[in-house]
Design a protein around this motif. Structure first.
Motif, PDB file in Angstrom:
ATOM      1  N   ALA A   1       4.457  62.924  99.896  1.00  0.00           N
ATOM      2  CA  ALA A   1       4.557  63.464  98.546  1.00  0.00           C
ATOM      3  C   ALA A   1       3.518  62.848  97.623  1.00  0.00           C
ATOM      4  CB  ALA A   1       5.963  63.226  97.994  1.00  0.00           C
ATOM      5  N   TYR A   2       3.353  61.525  97.702  1.00  0.00           N
ATOM      6  CA  TYR A   2       2.400  60.867  96.805  1.00  0.00           C
ATOM      7  C   TYR A   2       0.956  61.198  97.160  1.00  0.00           C
ATOM      8  CZ  TYR A   2       5.492  58.299  93.736  1.00  0.00           C
ATOM      9  OH  TYR A   2       6.414  57.985  92.760  1.00  0.00           O
ATOM     10  N   GLN A   3       0.664  61.536  98.383  1.00  0.00           N
ATOM     11  CA  GLN A   3      -0.682  62.003  98.711  1.00  0.00           C
ATOM     12  C   GLN A   3      -1.013  63.256  97.918  1.00  0.00           C
ATOM     13  OE1 GLN A   3      -0.517  62.412 103.002  1.00  0.00           O
ATOM     14  NE2 GLN A   3      -1.336  60.361 103.343  1.00  0.00           N
ATOM     15  N   LEU A   4      -0.056  64.165  97.818  1.00  0.00           N
ATOM     16  CA  LEU A   4      -0.279  65.377  97.036  1.00  0.00           C
ATOM     17  C   LEU A   4      -0.265  65.080  95.536  1.00  0.00           C
ATOM     18  CD1 LEU A   4       1.832  67.942  99.084  1.00  0.00           C
ATOM     19  CD2 LEU A   4      -0.651  67.952  98.768  1.00  0.00           C
ATOM     20  N   HIS A   5       0.596  64.162  95.112  1.00  0.00           N
ATOM     21  CA  HIS A   5       0.637  63.799  93.693  1.00  0.00           C
ATOM     22  C   HIS A   5      -0.730  63.318  93.220  1.00  0.00           C
ATOM     23  CE1 HIS A   5       2.034  61.949  89.922  1.00  0.00           C
ATOM     24  NE2 HIS A   5       1.264  60.942  90.256  1.00  0.00           N
ATOM     25  N   TYR A   6      -1.330  62.408  93.964  1.00  0.00           N
ATOM     26  CA  TYR A   6      -2.623  61.870  93.539  1.00  0.00           C
ATOM     27  C   TYR A   6      -3.750  62.879  93.701  1.00  0.00           C
ATOM     28  CZ  TYR A   6      -0.251  57.428  93.056  1.00  0.00           C
ATOM     29  OH  TYR A   6       0.609  56.447  92.646  1.00  0.00           O
ATOM     30  N   LYS A   7      -3.550  63.861  94.556  1.00  0.00           N
ATOM     31  CA  LYS A   7      -4.534  64.937  94.703  1.00  0.00           C
ATOM     32  C   LYS A   7      -4.601  65.788  93.429  1.00  0.00           C
ATOM     33  CE  LYS A   7      -5.468  69.027  97.602  1.00  0.00           C
ATOM     34  NZ  LYS A   7      -4.966  69.837  98.753  1.00  0.00           N
ATOM     35  N   VAL A   8      -3.449  66.012  92.788  1.00  0.00           N
ATOM     36  CA  VAL A   8      -3.408  66.924  91.642  1.00  0.00           C
ATOM     37  C   VAL A   8      -3.257  66.212  90.300  1.00  0.00           C
ATOM     38  CG1 VAL A   8      -2.387  68.697  93.110  1.00  0.00           C
ATOM     39  CG2 VAL A   8      -0.882  67.284  91.685  1.00  0.00           C
ATOM     40  N   ALA A   9      -3.035  64.897  90.303  1.00  0.00           N
ATOM     41  CA  ALA A   9      -2.659  64.183  89.076  1.00  0.00           C
ATOM     42  C   ALA A   9      -3.669  64.355  87.943  1.00  0.00           C
ATOM     43  CB  ALA A   9      -2.451  62.701  89.381  1.00  0.00           C
ATOM     44  N   ASP A  10      -4.965  64.290  88.247  1.00  0.00           N
ATOM     45  CA  ASP A  10      -5.965  64.406  87.181  1.00  0.00           C
ATOM     46  C   ASP A  10      -5.873  65.752  86.475  1.00  0.00           C
ATOM     47  OD1 ASP A  10      -6.860  61.883  87.780  1.00  0.00           O
ATOM     48  OD2 ASP A  10      -8.649  62.547  88.868  1.00  0.00           O
ATOM     49  N   SER A  11      -5.482  66.782  87.205  1.00  0.00           N
ATOM     50  CA  SER A  11      -5.393  68.110  86.594  1.00  0.00           C
ATOM     51  C   SER A  11      -4.284  68.169  85.556  1.00  0.00           C
ATOM     52  CB  SER A  11      -5.179  69.183  87.663  1.00  0.00           C
ATOM     53  OG  SER A  11      -3.878  69.091  88.234  1.00  0.00           O
ATOM     54  N   ILE A  12      -3.242  67.369  85.745  1.00  0.00           N
ATOM     55  CA  ILE A  12      -2.138  67.359  84.772  1.00  0.00           C
ATOM     56  C   ILE A  12      -2.635  66.835  83.434  1.00  0.00           C
ATOM     57  CG2 ILE A  12       0.143  66.416  84.252  1.00  0.00           C
ATOM     58  CD1 ILE A  12       0.601  66.276  87.309  1.00  0.00           C
ATOM     59  N   ASP A  13      -3.394  65.734  83.464  1.00  0.00           N
ATOM     60  CA  ASP A  13      -3.969  65.220  82.222  1.00  0.00           C
ATOM     61  C   ASP A  13      -4.887  66.251  81.579  1.00  0.00           C
ATOM     62  OD1 ASP A  13      -2.701  62.745  82.354  1.00  0.00           O
ATOM     63  OD2 ASP A  13      -4.317  61.847  83.530  1.00  0.00           O
ATOM     64  N   LEU A  14      -5.669  66.933  82.398  1.00  0.00           N
ATOM     65  CA  LEU A  14      -6.628  67.896  81.861  1.00  0.00           C
ATOM     66  C   LEU A  14      -5.931  69.056  81.157  1.00  0.00           C
ATOM     67  CD1 LEU A  14      -9.246  68.074  84.767  1.00  0.00           C
ATOM     68  CD2 LEU A  14      -9.601  67.114  82.481  1.00  0.00           C
ATOM     69  N   ILE A  15      -4.918  69.633  81.774  1.00  0.00           N
ATOM     70  CA  ILE A  15      -4.344  70.850  81.179  1.00  0.00           C
ATOM     71  C   ILE A  15      -3.579  70.567  79.896  1.00  0.00           C
ATOM     72  CG2 ILE A  15      -4.251  72.087  83.374  1.00  0.00           C
ATOM     73  CD1 ILE A  15      -1.118  71.690  83.161  1.00  0.00           C
ATOM     74  N   PHE A  16      -3.169  69.314  79.682  1.00  0.00           N
ATOM     75  CA  PHE A  16      -2.461  68.977  78.449  1.00  0.00           C
ATOM     76  C   PHE A  16      -3.355  68.291  77.412  1.00  0.00           C
ATOM     77  CE2 PHE A  16       1.125  69.234  81.478  1.00  0.00           C
ATOM     78  CZ  PHE A  16       1.891  70.186  80.808  1.00  0.00           C
ATOM     79  N   ALA A  17      -4.627  68.103  77.732  1.00  0.00           N
ATOM     80  CA  ALA A  17      -5.522  67.341  76.852  1.00  0.00           C
ATOM     81  C   ALA A  17      -5.673  67.981  75.478  1.00  0.00           C
ATOM     82  CB  ALA A  17      -6.892  67.182  77.509  1.00  0.00           C
ATOM     83  N   GLU A  18      -5.639  69.303  75.413  1.00  0.00           N
ATOM     84  CA  GLU A  18      -5.791  70.007  74.135  1.00  0.00           C
ATOM     85  C   GLU A  18      -4.609  70.926  73.868  1.00  0.00           C
ATOM     86  OE1 GLU A  18      -9.633  71.886  74.088  1.00  0.00           O
ATOM     87  OE2 GLU A  18     -10.704  69.979  74.302  1.00  0.00           O
ATOM     88  N   GLY A  19      -3.470  70.571  74.429  1.00  0.00           N
ATOM     89  CA  GLY A  19      -2.245  71.315  74.154  1.00  0.00           C
ATOM     90  C   GLY A  19      -1.950  72.366  75.194  1.00  0.00           C
ATOM     91  N   ASN A  20      -0.695  72.770  75.198  1.00  0.00           N
ATOM     92  CA  ASN A  20      -0.167  73.746  76.149  1.00  0.00           C
ATOM     93  C   ASN A  20       0.140  75.044  75.405  1.00  0.00           C
ATOM     94  OD1 ASN A  20       0.970  74.599  78.670  1.00  0.00           O
ATOM     95  ND2 ASN A  20       3.005  74.184  77.872  1.00  0.00           N
ATOM     96  N   PRO A  21      -0.277  76.217  75.925  1.00  0.00           N
ATOM     97  CA  PRO A  21      -0.817  76.498  77.258  1.00  0.00           C
ATOM     98  C   PRO A  21      -2.329  76.694  77.330  1.00  0.00           C
ATOM     99  CG  PRO A  21      -0.043  78.537  76.307  1.00  0.00           C
ATOM    100  CD  PRO A  21       0.180  77.467  75.259  1.00  0.00           C
ATOM    101  N   ALA A  22      -3.087  76.186  76.368  1.00  0.00           N
ATOM    102  CA  ALA A  22      -4.536  76.408  76.405  1.00  0.00           C
ATOM    103  C   ALA A  22      -5.144  75.895  77.703  1.00  0.00           C
ATOM    104  CB  ALA A  22      -5.201  75.735  75.204  1.00  0.00           C
ATOM    105  N   GLY A  23      -4.697  74.711  78.140  1.00  0.00           N
ATOM    106  CA  GLY A  23      -5.277  74.107  79.338  1.00  0.00           C
ATOM    107  C   GLY A  23      -4.937  74.871  80.598  1.00  0.00           C
ATOM    108  N   ILE A  24      -3.674  75.225  80.771  1.00  0.00           N
ATOM    109  CA  ILE A  24      -3.293  75.935  81.996  1.00  0.00           C
ATOM    110  C   ILE A  24      -3.899  77.333  82.014  1.00  0.00           C
ATOM    111  CG2 ILE A  24      -1.093  76.770  81.054  1.00  0.00           C
ATOM    112  CD1 ILE A  24      -1.860  75.777  84.720  1.00  0.00           C
TER     113      ILE A  24
END
Length: 291
Positions: free
Chosen positions: A232-255
């Motif tokens: 599970a954590y292998q996948l978590h660290y694979k996608v983790a940076d994207s979570i910060d990115l999509i919320f960097a300027e608010g939701n849902p603009a990032g997603i």
């Protein structure tokens, strides 16, 4: 209640260039979730921008999702607000035939006391026989639902079956898991801590990033539910940076920027929200290319 274990996604509402609802893109979005392992769909949650949708828009969105889904996944409908009587009236007058549960946000702006929150959800629970998922998101409501109130509601009302816990506080989440009935679902509403919450005994997630990366994210949650922390954590660290990115300027603009990169919908949002900056769009695009 097992139908709400795993990965749910809070669907965006796609818009055309003229800001009208893009129903073709919504069809692509729903099919993308179903084809990539998502367990259930949340309709007209915060990520769906209901605050700026007309009544006609909301009906069009619901109708299209029901049609495209065609009974394949459970559907959860967002109905909440800070006027209790209006929420009760909406529950009583909305056709809920095709929906399996209601997601109802804790009252925002008014900043009620804990007793006020309890009495609000008491009225909500008594207004419908549908299962209710409480939604605690202090970052938007400016009011936190305490563990005690969530536990009390879970014990007092049979149709209050779950909480979407989005305070981002793993300690509070663990206490909710510990102090609510065994059959009550504690669902993460924070993508970054969805895995540790699941491993701690939670029931999965209602996700934003999940609709952009449905295969990886739902696989991660499934591993967590199976207790396979390493995988599970292998996948978590694979996608983790994207979570910060999509919320960097608010939701849902990032997603929406991510979904545009993937050819699913445009990145249009309605004011007062604005599209992600060119810099953030580039960062999200680069992440998808690397992935």
């Amino acid at each position: 209640m097992q139908q709400f274990t795993g990965t749910g996604v809070a669907l965006v509402t796609p818009f055309n260039d003229d800001k009208s609802v893009d129903l073709d893109a919504l069809e692509r979005l729903v099919n993308y979730q179903i084809e990539n392992g998502i367990n259930y769909l949340v309709v007209l949650g915060t990520t769906g921008e209901p605050a700026t949708l007309t009544k006609e828009d909301k009906e069009a969105v619901k109708t299209k999702i029901i049609e495209v889904n065609n009974g394949r996944l459970p559907l959860v409908l967002g109905i909440g607000g800070n006027n209790t009587s209006a929420v009760v009236d909406q529950l009583k007058t909305t056709d809920l035939t095709h929906f399996d549960a209601i997601l109802s946000v804790s009252p925002y702006y008014n900043k009620p006391t804990q007793e006020g929150i309890y009495q609000h959800f008491k009225a909500v629970a008594e207004a419908t026989e549908k299962p209710i998922i409480l939604y605690n998101v202090p970052g938007r409501t400016s009011s936190n639902m305490s563990v005690e109130v969530v536990s009390r509601l879970a014990s007092d009302f049979d149709n209050i079956i779950a909480v979407k816990e989005a305070k981002g506080d793993i300690v509070q989440a663990m206490r909710m898991i510990q102090n609510t009935p065994d059959d009550f679902l504690v669902i993460s509403g924070d993508d970054m801590i969805a895995l540790p919450m699941t491993l701690a005994g939670g029931s999965g997630v209602i996700s934003v990033i999940g609709q952009g990366l449905p295969n990886d994210f739902s696989s991660m949650i499934n591993y967590g539910l199976e207790g396979k922390a390493k995988e599970a954590y292998q996948l978590h660290y694979k996608v983790a940076d994207s979570i910060d990115l999509i919320f960097a300027e608010g939701n849902p603009a990032g997603i929406k920027a991510m979904l545009q990169k993937q050819g699913i919908c445009f990145d249009e949002v309605r004011l007062p929200l604005v599209k992600a900056s060119e810099e953030l769009q580039t960062q999200i695009s680069d992440f998808i290319d690397r992935l």
